[in-house]
Design an enzyme around this catalytic site. Sequence first.
Site, PDB file in Angstrom:
ATOM      1  N   ASP A   1      -1.789 -13.748  -4.751  1.00  0.00           N
ATOM      2  CA  ASP A   1      -0.741 -14.765  -4.698  1.00  0.00           C
ATOM      3  C   ASP A   1      -0.928 -15.930  -3.722  1.00  0.00           C
ATOM      4  OD1 ASP A   1      -0.211 -12.907  -2.768  1.00  0.00           O
ATOM      5  OD2 ASP A   1       1.687 -12.268  -3.589  1.00  0.00           O
TER       6      ASP A   1
ATOM      7  N   HIS B   1       3.977  -7.802   0.972  1.00  0.00           N
ATOM      8  CA  HIS B   1       3.908  -7.474   2.399  1.00  0.00           C
ATOM      9  C   HIS B   1       5.016  -6.509   2.759  1.00  0.00           C
ATOM     10  CE1 HIS B   1       1.107 -10.816   2.928  1.00  0.00           C
ATOM     11  NE2 HIS B   1       1.874 -11.422   2.056  1.00  0.00           N
TER      12      HIS B   1
ATOM     13  N   TYR C   1      -4.435  -2.189   7.027  1.00  0.00           N
ATOM     14  CA  TYR C   1      -3.497  -1.562   6.083  1.00  0.00           C
ATOM     15  C   TYR C   1      -4.067  -1.383   4.681  1.00  0.00           C
ATOM     16  CZ  TYR C   1      -2.054  -6.288   4.453  1.00  0.00           C
ATOM     17  OH  TYR C   1      -2.012  -7.560   3.934  1.00  0.00           O
TER      18      TYR C   1
END
Lengths: 279, 1002
Positions: free
Chosen positions: B294, B264, B525
């Site tokens: 993850d 992130h 994103y």
Amino acid sequence: MKKWNLIIDVANCTNCNLCTLALQDEHVTNSFPGYAEEMPKHGHRWIEIQRRERGTPPVTDVAYLPTMCQHCDEAPCISAAPDAIAKRPDGIVLIDPVKSKGRRDIVDACPYGAIWWNEDRQVPQHWFFDAHLLDQGWAEPRCVTVCATNALEAVKVEDAEMEQLIAREQLEPLRPDLDTKPRIHYKNLWRYASCFIAGTVSVERDGVVDCLEGAKVSLLRDGEIVATQNSDNYGDFKIDRLDADGGNYTLSVTAAGYTDPFIELTFAQSTNIGEVRLS
Amino acid sequence: MKFHLVLLGMAALFRYAKWRSPEFRSRLANKNIVVQIRTADAKQGRYFNFSNGDITSKSGVHTNPDFALVFKTAAIGARLLMPPIDQLAQIEAMKNFLFHPEGRDEDAVWFAQTVMTAIGARWRVGRKQGDGVTRYCTMTNGGPLFIYVKDGKILRTTPIVFGDDDAEPFTIKARGKTFTPPRKTSLSPHGMNWKAMVYAPNRLLTPLKRVDFDPDGERNIANRGTSGYEPISWDEALDIVAGEIKRMKREHGQGAIAQSNGSHHNWGNIGYYLSAKMRFMNAIGTTEVHHNPDSWEGWYWGALHHWGGSLRVGGGEPFGTIEDCLENAEMIVFWSSNPEATNGIYSGLEGSIRRQWLKQTDIKIVHIDPHLNDTAQFLGGKWIAPRPATSPALALAIAYVWMTEDLYDKDYVATRTHGFEVWREYVLGNEDGTPKTPEWQEAETGVPAKDVRALARAWGSKRTYLAVGGMGNTFGGAARNPTGGQWTRTMVCLIAMQGLGKPGINVGNLQMGVPHDYGFYFPGYADGGISGDLSHTALAVSLYQRMPQLATMNPSTQIIPRLKLPDAIIDGHAEGEVWDARTIEGQFVRAVYPAPGHSPVHMLYRYGNSILGTLSDTNRYVEMYRSPNLEFVVNQSIWDEGDTQFADIILPACTHLERTDIGEWANAGGYGAHFNSQVNHRVIAFQAKCIEPLGESKSDYDIFTAIAERLGLGSYFTEGMRDIDWVKRMFDASDLPSKISWKKFLERGYYVVPPEREELRPATAYRWFAEGRKKDIPEAMPLPGDYTEEFLEGLQTQTSKFEFEASSLKRFKPDDPERPPIAKYSPSWEGPNVEELAARYPLQLITPHARFSFHTQGDGKDSFLNDIKDHRVLIDGYYYWILRITPQDAAARNIAENDLVKIYNDRGAVLCAAHLTARLNPGILHAYESSAVYDPTGEPGKSVERGGCINLLSPARTQMKNAHSMANGLSMVEIEKWDGTTGFVRQAPLTTAQGLGVEAGR
């Protein structure tokens, strides 16, 4: 004259700490002349969230209690330092950052422990309802805006209207024993302040143990029934909003077709008596 | 003639910009350069003389310009330079060599960005508030913020309270009530912490060089993590990094440079790691350190095989479930689902508001979690506390009750599912002789059999929502345990037995599924940003057409599975399956390092510093950093923390409050499709540069540009754009211009997309499937070629049905005991069942995602979060991480509240402050993972760590041998009251070649 009040619903506080973080955002590195010196970056909890766990697994619950300056109408701090602390017409208590300089005694004057000593600036400090923002036209203090779960609500009403609200919403003061006429009002305070007795009822049938729904659970003191409750589908009961007075109580658990056990207990804290197996 | 006029216009534009724009004037301040624009035949042109802040220009051709932009013909030049600029035409002209630069690359970038600055000379950002205060807007991982700035400093940050001209929110009608969210945005705790983070004392403010690192001499690699740093100039730092990039390729060849980032970034579609960073890394050619999925581990490697959803990393459909749950459900079971801690992801406290609506109904609530988690605290209800990693056994026993007491949807199972009989044989014990009865599970889970029967009977007779994982249909929780794959598999099998998609029967925890207008286009994103990468982002789907850009492609095909990075560096060999979301079968492909003919890695370009706090058995990475095989480490970071201290060169990046970007709240796009369905309002922010970058720090984009210029790649990397010019391009590429002008967007800072009209709202997730219709929800997945029957018919599985017996696993490795075709229970290989392990380390430490910080963001940094009582505790002047322990376990070890305790096992030793709690059963400990602070008390890797890096203790072993799946949610440990000694000797093997991953229980 409408005055500010803050309503805190203990049942809605999740301990997210947005209120304490917004407070630091607003006051760390910012001083507001006439209202407050800047807040130390760490260690001051003008708003403090108290935590209380009750019970033991698998019957544990947790309540969070935000506390802060109670903006008392009969404020002990004003009595102690009338020259440095004022009650504003809108109900807000404000410690003057200039006049209170060096007055460490003011910290001790608050029976709620809500005044903090700023060692660096040598001033006593408190949560002053973001009066500096309200005076600029902001609609509410920042802790209220950031509270997503309606645990905090600021209301500006006539005192008479507030009295009605207190009655209707069953609001309570944090410490009625202090009798300071605070402007912070609590809802569901029992979640933090009271105790429970819980347990679970089961039966054995044909060698298989199962939860028993609908068992009648009665709590007695000196032969008098204090409360009754039916067990749920997990056999669970939880008699809550009790005062754990350290006294001796009896629990009676009854269900059709089963003999009644009586359980003696001393009730000094929230208690999970565990499994009650009927036979 | 037209070319001549356009160039004359450019001269006029420069004069205007110089008058209008302070930024333009400052660009000119220290630049002396003659720039020529001309035709290839040198017959037409104009040159511009920039000299000490002045600009003069003259028609004609200069005899000796510093830099020239040469167009093939005057007509081409006129067409490409005539405003408004046509991006596609410009890019096509570049690719077809219709114009080219002559001179230094950095001058080309400077001139192009100067032109862009002139074009943007009139842009004004922010809203004046009076008294010298300007209000800007930004977006963060924790929600949108207004940033109030005075005298170049951040005064305050607040959530957005909507104005009269913002859209009204949605309303849901259910159970005779109406539910409407408030007209404001909410924040996560870490979202209300940015002032402290921006001004953190450990901000990196100058480039740094390790004092005993000499790129031309002795590198003293073994001293990484112990020797200090000295400030150096940007020029020196950038020259070293660019020089090492060239040297790696020259001396070692393709593949020698590895690059690695956290999962992130600061929010924003331009500066994101999947955007600017990927564009840069592709431009230089790097070995990718490939991420494991993850927070989705168990979902991607497990549940996916039963119900598809590869493009959602194995998660479920989100649509319509808030309304359906509130209207139709009678019960909701939160199973390892603690949305109040993580709020799904990125979404402030938006889901909390809706779960409060749940409290206004009579829907029965159950929580299954070893820890009385924050959601259970908030909502109340029945708490069932299985031992960690044993939930699959509990689930099997529920299925057993349903099967033996006829408490499931037989018609649904018969018509909508496949392979039930096979699973049934296993559950009933006909396959292995062990009926999975409630009594059987009690020995594993510790949950009384009677409670399981009561739960199964209630669930089997009520319309029930399964709230599973942090987002309700995926994410976090038990999916990160050693048995994470088993758990997700049993979860989806349970809900399928009850009729997934029928009214009131679905997966969700009111975290996802807000009825937005999903037809309004704004990218997330992972939709590719400015990456130019059509293979590793979702750029090809939409944004590439809407925002044409030069494509990029990584010339290295070498991949290192992230969890095996220490193996790759220390041993020179690593293997692991790649996370390939495109299909179910994509995950069966194993990457082997080194790739044939590629160079092993000798340089690590590290972006961020979260490895030690967030991955597994992270002392391995400490040793990796000190390996002589790693000749050079550069770290580009905002804060000096975590693994930054192992770099040779540190490049100081600024936060996204100090640069320009654009982004929508919680809109991840790509693999995170419809994450914005978590928030109550679609808010798209112009993420303003609120203040100047602190110290000498720079935006990531500017750092990459500066390195690219030293490699001659500046023009290619930037396309001549500043970051704000890319923002404008993305604005234009979205549906925003039809709703708000650019000028207004800059001034106001945000736009709220109105919610979907009630009659046009997306249908409910899986309803189409339950009713046997074609898919009617707005999601472009799976791939058209991944349907078995007609397009839009059925799930992604081979049979198009929900598969109790997974065809994909049956084809792949049907005899794999860790991942057989049906969901089975096998006790955790890191657990009390492993006797030789439990004898030495008897306590089970669960380590879920942190509540107040976001991975390492927000934690440490001397930030406000340190003061939160449940985040860190101040003891003797140090903020310690918190270890939660029962009074019984504490008493047995003579541990009291706030005592410093050493938590240890063969892998590491960490100091924490003890907090005694009744929210756990004895034998179980709780600490959040993701400390930002890595603070060894002595030599790194050989001493007790006191920052709270819990992942030093977690197992490196993957959940399943044949899946690159992290299992760091659970560690076996012992604890003791700390006696002040600091030494630690690792007893676990360091790498796979040394025997790691075959420890006890394998």
